[in-house]
Design a protein around this motif. Sequence first.
Motif, PDB file in Angstrom:
ATOM      1  N   LYS A 185       0.845  -1.205   0.000  1.00  8.49           N
ATOM      2  CA  LYS A 185       0.000   0.000   0.000  1.00  8.49           C
ATOM      3  C   LYS A 185       0.874   1.246   0.000  1.00  8.49           C
ATOM      4  N   LEU A 186       0.430   2.220  -0.772  1.00  9.46           N
ATOM      5  CA  LEU A 186       1.164   3.476  -0.899  1.00  9.46           C
ATOM      6  C   LEU A 186       0.152   4.565  -0.620  1.00  9.46           C
ATOM      7  N   GLU A 187       0.412   5.438   0.332  1.00  8.88           N
ATOM      8  CA  GLU A 187      -0.531   6.550   0.462  1.00  8.88           C
ATOM      9  C   GLU A 187       0.123   7.764   1.096  1.00  8.88           C
ATOM     10  N   GLY A 188      -0.460   8.920   0.821  1.00  6.06           N
ATOM     11  CA  GLY A 188       0.098  10.143   1.390  1.00  6.06           C
ATOM     12  C   GLY A 188      -0.572  11.382   0.864  1.00  6.06           C
ATOM     13  N   GLU A 189       0.016  12.489   1.243  1.00  4.57           N
ATOM     14  CA  GLU A 189      -0.493  13.802   0.848  1.00  4.57           C
ATOM     15  C   GLU A 189       0.674  14.661   0.444  1.00  4.57           C
ATOM     16  N   TYR A 190       0.424  15.586  -0.440  1.00  5.20           N
ATOM     17  CA  TYR A 190       1.479  16.537  -0.790  1.00  5.20           C
ATOM     18  C   TYR A 190       0.883  17.881  -1.139  1.00  5.20           C
ATOM     19  N   LEU A 191       1.503  18.919  -0.642  1.00  3.56           N
ATOM     20  CA  LEU A 191       1.013  20.266  -0.886  1.00  3.56           C
ATOM     21  C   LEU A 191       1.828  20.919  -1.996  1.00  3.56           C
TER      22      LEU A 191
END
Lengths: 209, 771, 160
Positions: free
Chosen positions: A2-8
């Motif tokens: 699983k790959l997950e995240g956030e980026y601004l």
Amino acid sequence: MKLEGEYLFNGPREEVWKLVRDPDVLATALPGTQSLNKISDTEFEGVMHLKIGPMAGDFSGRLVVSDEVPPESCTLTVDGKGAVGFGKGVGHVQLIAQADGKTLAKYTGDLTVGGKLASTGQRMIDTVSKSMVRQGLEALDKALQARVAAQAEDRPVEYKPPTETEFAGAVAKDVAGGVLSSPEARMALYVIPGITVLVILVLILSRCR
Amino acid sequence: MTTKYVGQRVTRNEDPRLLTGQALFVDDVDLPGMLHAAFLRSDYAHARFKSIDATAARNRPGVVAVYTTEDMGAFWKPGPLLVPAPHSIKDVIFNQRTQIPMARAGDKVRHVGEPMAVVIAESRYIAEDALVDAVVDLEKALEPGAPLIHDELGTNLASYVRQEKGNYVQARAQADVVIQRRIVVDRGVAAALENRGYVVQWNAKEQELTMWATTQAPIALRNLLSATLGISENQMRVIAPFVGGGFGPKIMACQPEEVLLGWATMKLNRPIKYIEDRRDNFLATTMERSQIHDVEAVLTRDGRILGLKDVFIHDTGAYNPYALTVPLNTQTHTMGPYEIPNFHTEFKVVFTNRMIVTPVRGAGRPQGVFVMERVMDLAAKELGLDPVEIRRKNMIPADAFPHEQGIIGQDFIPLVYDSGNYPATLEKAKAMIGYDTFVKEEQPRLRAEGKHVGIGVACFTEGTAVGPYEGARVTVESSGKVSLVTGVGTQGQGHFTSFAQIVADQLGVDVRDVRVVTGDTAQFHWGTGTFASRGITVAGNAVNAAAASVRTKILKHASKALGAPEEELEIVNGQVRVADIPEKSISLSELAARANPMRGSVEPGTEPGLESTQYFGPKYGATAAGTVAMIVEVDPETMMVEIKRYVIAHDCGTVINPLIVDGQVHGGVSMGIGQSFYEKLIYDENGQLLNASFADYLLPRSTDMPHVEIGHLCTPSTLNPMGSKGVGEAGAIPTPACFVQAVENALADYKLEILETPLSPNRLFEFLHGT
Amino acid sequence: MTKQFPITVTVNGVRYEKTVEPRMLLVDFIRHELGLTGTHVGCEHGVCGTCTVLLDGEPVRSCLMFAVQANGHEVRTVEGLGTIDKLHPLQEAFREAHALQCGFCTPGFLMTLVPFLEENRTPSEEEIREALAGNLCRCTGYQHIVEAVKLASQKMGVKP
């Protein structure tokens, strides 16, 4: 995996889109891209040549964009193959405009790997993929900021993409201490970036209409 | 006849060469003009193989040839069945799918590692294919609608076997207690330090094929491969030189690599070498253990087992060339040393998208022993009985031999235990580990200090020395030295010494003067191979018979030469002499020369030389047995388990060389410990093996191994003149069962019930924290 | 055509001048270029220790080194330890204690132990097991190897 995240991203959604509408920009923004061809509006083919430390090689991949809900979200399917194995991934991306003119990208993905990468690179995959995703997004963000600044000042874009060596060096730092005990594990260092960078590519490409 | 060597701790004849790097292993073979092979192997566990384009590879400088199934043409066909199905068992279902030499474009690939092409010289490349769902879960594989490994079968069921002793249903009706559990045993690899390797050389001018191979079965390999290649057996020579460990998988014959290399060398008329690398070994060398057991035991209130019902699923991987040896062994070894009057056992064999399952040290026996020993422990807990007591209660008594167990085993005949004293092994192990003192005094004291210490005791039987037969040829040479040739191969068992001891005692020569040749089909071509702990018993008895026969010839010739009756003669230090008159003697050297005159005439019907070839085939396999006990300490924070003491009381009948037997026990124990706590193959749901290297698949190290204390018992086998039984697999068979029992006991305050093996720190953590 | 490099390596006291590809592993160089096949290959990823040789007196995994890295250095392999007619005391001890079965891992153990026993002539069981923890053996379970080391330390005596 699983790959997950956030980026601004430091720019508005529309600019994020425009930036990546241009395959040539992408190709230089992301080190190692040898070719990036649009087969159709929703299908792309690419070849990455990645060099990390003493390891280098080609990794060919195909991206398909689907379930588009512009400008909010889409699904990306990635299919990549190289001598050290293959990767297949499905990712979902969401772009959320922020009040301050920035863009919050949220992503989740499921990546399947096989071949040498899977059988001997397990301890590399997690760390390396996270590192590559982070760096890839940072590189794209820098490209985005350069373009936005150039537009604001009405001058040509000044952007120097990270070299393959710098890219690789940063990954190596993240993996610091990890002993690369097999050629396959070392190969993982460039195949994983290949897959994840392609994921990033389409992540943003999907916004090109 | 005096026994100067048999039974003694004789140091090995072969050691000086091995210690100084002067022993030939397959990869040491270097021939002029030799090419190298590499195999393109599938990265996918289950996929349609659309097409393959070898053009780029063929054009690469340094590549001599690339072969796919298209090039093989009519030569491509599924390999031979190595072990037949047990037709002596009623109503067996057996869907034969033997290993194919290469996956065919237009068909499928069925496991990661399956060969798709062979390159002679350098370069690999990838074929295009599409991914199909992989079958890895044993139970899901049997559900309707599951993806099929062999589409034309319409099912993933490879085989079904049911055997019944007595009447289980009746027994259940009479029982006070019913215990039902699901018990799981999972996969591991043999991991010999030397990977598989071959050098093949076709000589067109001589029309002969020579093959150096890391094989445990040189004769079977020669016979099967020569037939496959369309040449006569006599045109092919297989040499198994020193082999760096076998442990089972190297018994395979006509594996894809062997077939393809043989075919390629004939096509190119050049020698070719292929040495597997460690990843190939993990993916494409056979392996073992996955089984899921649903077991039910019924007992009386005082702990006597009335009946046992065991229904299990066995994973055979993508093909089943070795038929049912492993699960049949499981069936026969579930009963172990116990009197089980009613036993219902059935198994389904399932095809999966994993590598083929064939025997690995233990060969199905550890699974049966694990199930039975867990049942014993569960029953002991349920009934409030001591684990040692409940075992003693159910053991076959020492005066009940030969004992028929009523189930058909891997040699297709009903299981009979020839001899044994199981209660004695239990008592011995119990005494050696100080069971009573530990349980009554030490354990409570240590527990009060907060330590988690536990003890385990497990009993087992071990079917060894199965037929069909082996042979040997003994020759006294004119130098006075003796040559012994036998068809089995050697992978560290010490045959060059143990067999020499037998000959040396029979012929009155120095054990260092017996030169042993094993594993060369040009020197001996009848036999089956080293497996099932049978070398010393089956081949050893053939050696004994051949040596005894030569001894008779020697005495006959010497009697004539010395003018003395045979009964008065003895052979000492290579001299045949009249006892009490040592001056009246003749050397073996002289006798040998006389027995093979260069000129002159002989009596019609005389056989030349002092030589004899004899064969030995036992009526059935000899059953060895033992009891293992261990004390462990578990750290509930790190989940590490330290084996504080390991004790094994073992009975393998007559011992030829105690030094070698001890070594075999130690080695088996280390594999058993590996399979208890360190080794486990991890597959993802796509059939990808995730730990295909020693970095991630952990073999026990010197710091992981306890000091093994061995106690020997001896109930000679009634099945062979030497009274010997096998011992090679002993340590591997009971260890996981004992380990789990000891760990459960150490963590008694957590009230665990562990019904699986192998364990690991992670898994223990899950048990402790209820996940 | 890949570029070839000239190297000079002294192995067991003998000087060799050869030309090799940069990617040729040291173990392959020793085994196939020099024909010294006593050093074996077990895993090619540096875990099993079967390929251990001494580089300037220190044990190294020759499967993880390139031949070009040995240029100008001294290598000692098992062939430089003893001969069939004159075994090194360590080799004798291995034989007496039955510390080898298939013999494939043995050269690696021997070369690991040579510098170990040079430094520590009276090792305890724990020290021995620690020293051997980098070498895998699948046949012996290590017990007889440990005994062989104790025996060897007795044979070799205290360092003068």
